[in-house]
Design an enzyme around this catalytic site. Structure first.
Site: not given
Ligand code: IMP
Ligand code: MG
Length: 176
Positions: A46, A100-101, A104, A132, A153-154, A160, A166
């Site tokens: 990402g 990181e992208d 979440d 977020k 969700f984006v 992606d 992407r």
């Molecule tokens: P976390 O572990 O829940 O913080 O998730 C992080 C990972 O989930 C990110 O590196 C993204 O790859 C993916 N992710 C979280 N939210 C989104 C979204 O809105 N769109 C696409 N990928 C997401």
């Molecule tokens: Mg990621």
């Protein structure tokens, strides 16, 4: 509007707004790490587009490496992080900056930070394009955040939906 696979997405963060913010973030990092020699760890897939643009604006001597992690299936977090590809560079004693992208739930970042600290990094900071806050389940210190967004969700600019979208050059949000 753009369609990615079976879902429709609306414009959310324009390319110009991304550019401006990313230039600022590069300046902040360059100022904070002046005279130091950080190791950037880019989280694939990402963060590839964000990292490419961000790092062009970082003017300190640095190394750049890549790690591949995954925790998402379709539009839901699976709650499990799989480390797919490890770090080749020695982390011990290094000032690490993770790129990181999006953060979440925070699960991915907290696990990665723990791994880097276990490998005795001198410091670990995070730069994320998106955050977020409402979705976050684990507290983590995010040093550089591009944009705080709602819990929606984006896709695009590296992010992606089920492997697709992407290559979009801006951020789009799932239409209600
Ligand atoms: P976390 O572990 O829940 O913080 O998730 C992080 C990972 O989930 C990110 O590196 C993204 O790859 C993916 N992710 C979280 N939210 C989104 C979204 O809105 N769109 C696409 N990928 C997401
Ligand atoms: Mg990621």
């Amino acid at each position: 509007m753009v369609t990615v696979k079976d879902k429709v997405f609306a414009p959310f963060i324009e390319r110009e707004a991304l550019n401006q913010r990313i230039v600022d973030m590069g300046r902040d990092i360059s100022r904070d790490y002046k005279g130091r020699n950080p190791l950037f760890v880019v989280v694939l897939n990402g963060a590839f587009m964000f990292a490419s643009d961000l790092l062009k604006g970082v003017d300190v001597l640095c190394e750049i490496s890549f790690i591949k992690l995954a925790s998402y299936e379709q539009t839901q977090s699976t709650g499990k992080v799989k480390q797919i590809l490890g770090l080749a560079e020695a982390v011990q004693g290094r000032e690490v900056i993770v790129i990181e992208d999006i953060v979440d739930t925070g699960l991915t970042m907290s696990q990665l930070i723990s791994q880097l600290k276990a490998q005795e990094a001198a410091s670990v900071e995070v730069v994320t394009l998106l955050h977020k806050p409402e979705a976050q389940k684990i507290a983590i210190d995010l040093r550089y955040v591009g944009f705080e967004i709602q819990n929606r969700f984006v896709v695009g600019y590296g992010l992606d939906y089920d492997g697709l979208g992407r290559n979009l050059d801006a951020i789009y949000v799932l239409a209600e």
